[in-house]
Design an enzyme around this catalytic site. Structure first.
Site, short mmCIF file in Angstrom:
data_model
loop_
_atom_site.label_atom_id
_atom_site.label_comp_id
_atom_site.label_asym_id
_atom_site.label_seq_id
_atom_site.Cartn_x
_atom_site.Cartn_y
_atom_site.Cartn_z
N GLY A 8 -36.01 -69.55 -11.55
CA GLY A 8 -36.96 -69.00 -12.53
C GLY A 8 -38.40 -69.15 -12.04
N THR A 10 -40.41 -66.63 -11.24
CA THR A 10 -41.20 -65.39 -11.39
C THR A 10 -42.27 -65.47 -12.47
OG1 THR A 10 -39.48 -64.55 -12.86
CG2 THR A 10 -39.36 -63.87 -10.54
N ARG A 33 -34.75 -62.90 -11.59
CA ARG A 33 -34.15 -61.55 -11.60
C ARG A 33 -35.16 -60.48 -11.23
NH1 ARG A 33 -32.47 -61.93 -17.64
NH2 ARG A 33 -34.52 -62.91 -17.44
N ARG A 34 -36.47 -60.77 -11.34
CA ARG A 34 -37.46 -59.72 -11.10
C ARG A 34 -37.89 -59.72 -9.62
NH1 ARG A 34 -41.03 -61.17 -16.32
NH2 ARG A 34 -40.15 -63.22 -15.80
N ASP A 57 -29.02 -63.09 -11.22
CA ASP A 57 -28.91 -63.64 -12.58
C ASP A 57 -28.18 -64.98 -12.47
OD1 ASP A 57 -28.05 -64.36 -15.16
OD2 ASP A 57 -28.08 -62.26 -15.80
N ASN A 84 -35.14 -74.77 -13.56
CA ASN A 84 -36.16 -74.38 -14.53
C ASN A 84 -35.80 -73.11 -15.29
OD1 ASN A 84 -39.11 -73.97 -15.46
ND2 ASN A 84 -38.73 -72.16 -14.19
N TYR A 150 -30.57 -72.56 -28.88
CA TYR A 150 -31.58 -72.99 -27.89
C TYR A 150 -31.69 -74.52 -27.91
CZ TYR A 150 -35.81 -73.64 -25.22
OH TYR A 150 -36.70 -74.09 -24.28
N LYS A 154 -30.62 -77.26 -24.84
CA LYS A 154 -31.52 -78.23 -24.21
C LYS A 154 -31.02 -79.67 -24.43
CE LYS A 154 -34.34 -75.39 -22.23
NZ LYS A 154 -34.42 -75.32 -20.76
N PHE A 187 -42.67 -67.50 -22.32
CA PHE A 187 -41.55 -67.97 -23.13
C PHE A 187 -41.46 -67.26 -24.49
CE2 PHE A 187 -39.96 -71.04 -26.30
CZ PHE A 187 -38.74 -71.39 -25.77
P1 NDP Z 1 -41.04 -68.00 -18.72
O1 NDP Z 1 -40.40 -66.97 -19.59
O2 NDP Z 1 -42.44 -67.80 -18.30
O3 NDP Z 1 -40.15 -68.23 -17.40
C1 NDP Z 1 -38.75 -68.25 -17.45
C2 NDP Z 1 -38.20 -68.07 -16.06
O4 NDP Z 1 -36.74 -68.13 -16.13
C3 NDP Z 1 -38.54 -66.73 -15.43
O5 NDP Z 1 -38.91 -66.91 -14.10
C4 NDP Z 1 -37.24 -65.94 -15.51
O6 NDP Z 1 -37.15 -65.06 -14.40
C5 NDP Z 1 -36.21 -67.03 -15.42
N1 NDP Z 1 -34.93 -66.60 -15.98
C6 NDP Z 1 -34.65 -66.35 -17.28
N2 NDP Z 1 -33.39 -65.90 -17.40
C7 NDP Z 1 -32.86 -65.87 -16.15
C8 NDP Z 1 -31.61 -65.48 -15.63
N3 NDP Z 1 -30.60 -65.05 -16.41
N4 NDP Z 1 -31.40 -65.56 -14.29
C9 NDP Z 1 -32.41 -66.00 -13.50
N5 NDP Z 1 -33.61 -66.39 -13.93
C10 NDP Z 1 -33.83 -66.31 -15.25
O7 NDP Z 1 -40.88 -69.36 -19.52
P2 NDP Z 1 -41.25 -70.89 -19.15
O8 NDP Z 1 -41.88 -71.01 -17.84
O9 NDP Z 1 -41.92 -71.45 -20.32
O10 NDP Z 1 -39.77 -71.47 -19.12
C11 NDP Z 1 -39.25 -72.25 -18.05
C12 NDP Z 1 -38.30 -73.27 -18.63
O11 NDP Z 1 -39.04 -74.15 -19.48
C13 NDP Z 1 -37.18 -72.71 -19.50
O12 NDP Z 1 -36.00 -73.42 -19.20
C14 NDP Z 1 -37.64 -73.01 -20.92
O13 NDP Z 1 -36.57 -73.14 -21.80
C15 NDP Z 1 -38.35 -74.33 -20.70
N6 NDP Z 1 -39.32 -74.75 -21.69
C16 NDP Z 1 -40.38 -73.94 -22.04
C17 NDP Z 1 -41.30 -74.40 -22.97
C18 NDP Z 1 -42.43 -73.56 -23.43
O14 NDP Z 1 -42.97 -73.82 -24.54
N7 NDP Z 1 -42.88 -72.58 -22.68
C19 NDP Z 1 -41.20 -75.76 -23.54
C20 NDP Z 1 -40.05 -76.49 -23.12
C21 NDP Z 1 -39.17 -76.00 -22.21
P3 NDP Z 1 -36.62 -63.56 -14.46
O15 NDP Z 1 -36.98 -62.99 -15.80
O16 NDP Z 1 -37.33 -62.89 -13.32
O17 NDP Z 1 -35.15 -63.64 -14.24
C1 8X3 Z 2 -39.73 -74.69 -25.92
C2 8X3 Z 2 -40.42 -75.47 -26.95
O1 8X3 Z 2 -40.46 -75.98 -29.44
O2 8X3 Z 2 -40.53 -73.65 -28.78
O3 8X3 Z 2 -38.61 -75.34 -25.47
O4 8X3 Z 2 -38.49 -74.92 -28.58
S1 8X3 Z 2 -39.93 -74.98 -28.51
#
Ligand code: NDP
Ligand code: 8X3
Length: 250
Positions: A8, A10, A33-34, A57, A84, A150, A154, A187
């Site tokens: 992840g 991207t 994926r992108r 994926d 991630n 979700y 986690k 996110f």
């Molecule tokens: P983003 O949406 O910015 O990034 C998510 C990343 O995950 C992208 O690079 C996406 O790439 C990749 N991804 C999603 N689905 C797939 C798939 N099926 N196959 C491959 N890659 C995938 O979100 P965040 O950076 O915030 O999220 C990163 C992690 O942090 C996640 O696990 C999220 O649950 C966790 N998190 C986020 C929080 C927040 O508030 N932002 C708080 C706590 C945890 P692509 O679309 O190119 O496949």
């Molecule tokens: C992302 C934080 O609180 O939106 O994991 O679930 S929350």
């Protein structure tokens, strides 16, 4: 030269981590994926000799195995796996949610993380060292309305991190679960199906964590001494805390 594999990469945490580690001389294996975004990062962060990209994926087991088994020799010694890639889809109560969304969260947040871990671990075991950093969430500790699968996914990440540490005792391989709170990335765009107005509200009139905050935490962890294992790290914005238990009254 050390190698980090970031799933992840991207956007969000993964992309910020890729930039920070590249700046500090690490080689990168970046997944997502992108494809266009991966190619752009490869060009920007050092080209094919420093950055290997894999577009797949993560919920597809064979794609994960194929990507890792076919790594070029120069990228095959993975020092750090950052699990991630993940997402939340929707915020509906459990009886109204879309089952396809639940499947996708399980496939990505749970199964994808399992597949990457299982495929990379033998490489680290053979090297007699390595570090797996998982991205959990406060959602795994503090359930909230509409979080259903979700939150549960986690909670899996937290318990899986602790359990594999037990398996890996004596191997020299370290495991950390980072549990971020509210952080401004893509996110919420993803959670709310690109409804920008709804996504923006999540970060309005508050100071959220940034992707850079998490990247710097990961970089700090990567540089802790090999005899030290930070097991769990929950990180919230100063402007976020847990609420009271809810009581329904007639
Ligand atoms: P983003 O949406 O910015 O990034 C998510 C990343 O995950 C992208 O690079 C996406 O790439 C990749 N991804 C999603 N689905 C797939 C798939 N099926 N196959 C491959 N890659 C995938 O979100 P965040 O950076 O915030 O999220 C990163 C992690 O942090 C996640 O696990 C999220 O649950 C966790 N998190 C986020 C929080 C927040 O508030 N932002 C708080 C706590 C945890 P692509 O679309 O190119 O496949
Ligand atoms: C992302 C934080 O609180 O939106 O994991 O679930 S929350």
């Amino acid at each position: 030269m050390k190698t980090i594999m970031i799933t992840g990469a991207t956007s969000g945490f993964g992309e910020a981590t890729a930039r920070l580690f590249a700046k500090n001389g690490w080689k990168l294996i970046l997944t997502g994926r992108r494809k266009a975004r991966l190619e752009h990062l490869q060009d920007e962060l050092g080209g094919v000799s420093n950055v290997h990209i894999c577009c797949f994926d993560i919920g597809h087991r064979q794609a994960v195995e194929q990507a890792i088994y076919s790594l070029p020799d120069t990228f095959s010694k993975i020092d750090l796996l950052l699990n991630n890639a993940g997402l939340a889809l929707g915020l509906e109560p459990a009886d109204e949610t879309n089952l396809d969304d639940w499947d996708q969260m399980v496939n990505t947040n749970i199964k994808g993380l399992m597949y990457c871990t299982r495929t990379v671990l033998p490489i680290m075991k053979q090297l007699g060292q390595g570090y797996i950093i998982n991205i959990g969430s406060v959602a795994g500790n503090w359930p909230y309305p509409g979080g259903n699968v979700y939150c549960a996914s986690k909670a899996f990440v937290r318990q899986f991190s602790l359990a594999i540490r037990a398996d890996l005792l004596g191997s020299g391989i370290r495991v950390t679960n980072i549990e971020p709170g509210n952080a401004e990335t893509e996110f919420s765009d993803v959670r709310f199906n690109q409804d920008k107005q709804r996504a923006d509200k999540v970060y309005q009139n508050t100071v959220a964590l940034t992707a850079q905050d998490i990247a710097e935490t990961i970089y700090w962890l990567a540089n802790t001494p090999a005899h030290m294992n930070v097991t769990i790290m929950e990180i919230m914005p100063t402007q976020q805390a847990t609420g009271p238990l809810a009581i329904y009254r007639e």
